[in-house]
Design an enzyme around this catalytic site. Structure first.
Site, short mmCIF file in Angstrom:
data_model
loop_
_atom_site.label_atom_id
_atom_site.label_comp_id
_atom_site.label_asym_id
_atom_site.label_seq_id
_atom_site.Cartn_x
_atom_site.Cartn_y
_atom_site.Cartn_z
N HIS A 118 0.81 -1.21 0.00
CA HIS A 118 0.00 0.00 0.00
C HIS A 118 0.85 1.27 0.00
CE1 HIS A 118 1.07 0.78 4.17
NE2 HIS A 118 0.88 -0.51 4.39
N GLU A 126 -1.63 -7.14 7.87
CA GLU A 126 -0.29 -7.19 8.44
C GLU A 126 -0.35 -7.98 9.75
OE1 GLU A 126 2.80 -7.52 8.34
OE2 GLU A 126 3.39 -5.52 7.63
#
Length: 231
Positions: free
Chosen positions: A17, A90
Site C-alpha cells: 500500500h 499485516e
C-alpha cells in the site's frame, strides 16, 4: 518448461500500500487501521496509471484502510471490484503497536534480537505469532492460486505479507526475509506456471514487464535502499 505450463501462467502483481499518515515517526503498524497520507493517495494514483495496461481480472486486498484505499483507486481505473479479506492483514503486533523499534530496543532488547535472529519462533506480546501470521497468509495465497490458475491478478497488502509471499517463493530462510526491501507503493511481480513460481520484479515503481518470464525477457530489477519498515 513445456507448452502447457507456459499457457497456464498466472501473473500476480503483489503490491504494498501507499504511504500512511505519520510515516516519518517510524511507528510499528500491524492491526492499527491508519489511513493513507496525501503522498500515499498520490502513490496509489500512480500505481493505477502503471497498471492501466495490465489485463487484470481481479484485485484482492487487506481489509485495513491503507491497503483497501490503495486497491480501490487501482480498481476504479481497471473497472473492477475489490475483494477484501482480513487474511491479508499485516501481522498483529499486540502491545508493540504504535511504538518504534528504537524505543522497544531500549525496553526489550532480548525480544528485538529474537525478532531479527529467529522470527519463526517469535510472538508479539499480546499479539500474533510469526508462525500463525505466515500460515494464514499462505492459506490465503493457496486459495488465490486455486481460484486463479491463469491470467493477471493484483493483491494489495502490507510489507510483512509481501515479504512472506516472496520469501516462500524464493525458499529463503525466515530470518532473511527482512532483507527484502518493500517501500511504500512498491510492486512485485510473481508468475506461476503450474506449481512453479518465478519472481519477475522486486520492489519496483516501474511498469509491469512486457513479456512473461518464460519468454526469456530479463526484466531489470529496480530496488531501493534497504529499509526495514512494518506497516
Amino acid at each position: 518448461m513445456n507448452e502447457k505450463s507456459t499457457q497456464e501462467r498466472l501473473r500476480l502483481y503483489l503490491i504494498r500500500h501507499g504511504e500512511v499518515e505519520g510515516a516519518a515517526s517510524g511507528k510499528l503498524l500491524g492491526r492499527t487501521d491508519t489511513p493513507l497520507s496525501d503522498q500515499g493517495l498520490e502513490q496509489a494514483r500512480q500505481l493505477a496509471e502503471v497498471l492501466s495496461t495490465a489485463q487484470l481480472s481481479a484485485i484482492y486486498c487487506s481489509d485495513l484502510q491503507r491497503a483497501r484505499t490503495t486497491a480501490e483507486i487501482i480498481a476504479k481505473r481497471s473497472n473492477l471490484n475489490v475483494q477484501e479479506s482480513s487474511a491479508w492483514r499485516e501481522i498483529d503486533m499486540g502491545e508493540w503497536e504504535g511504538d518504534t523499534l528504537a524505543a522497544l530496543h531500549d525496553e526489550a532488547p532480548e525480544l528485538i534480537a529474537q525478532l531479527f535472529s529467529d522470527p519463526a519462533s517469535f510472538e508479539y506480546p499480546d499479539g500474533e505469532s510469526f508462525t500463525g501470521f505466515t500460515t494464514r497468509v499462505q492459506r490465503a495465497l493457496d486459495q488465490l492460486l486455486i481460484t486463479h490458475r491463469t491470467g493477471e491478478v493484483a493483491l494489495v497488502a502490507h510489507g510483512g505479507v509481501c515479504r512472506t509471499i516472496i520469501g516462500n517463493v524464493l525458499g529463503m530462510p525466515t530470518h532473511n526475509w527482512l532483507r527484502l526491501a518493500q517501500v511504500y507503493a512498491c510492486m512485485n511481480v510473481i508468475e506461476w506456471y503450474g506449481a512453479n513460481p518465478i519472481l519477475v520484479m522486486l520492489n519496483s515503481h516501474s511498469g509491469p514487464p512486457r513479456k512473461s518470464a518464460a519468454c526469456g525477457d530479463a526484466q531489470s530489477l529496480r530496488t531501493s535502499q534497504l529499509m526495514i519498515e512494518f506497516a
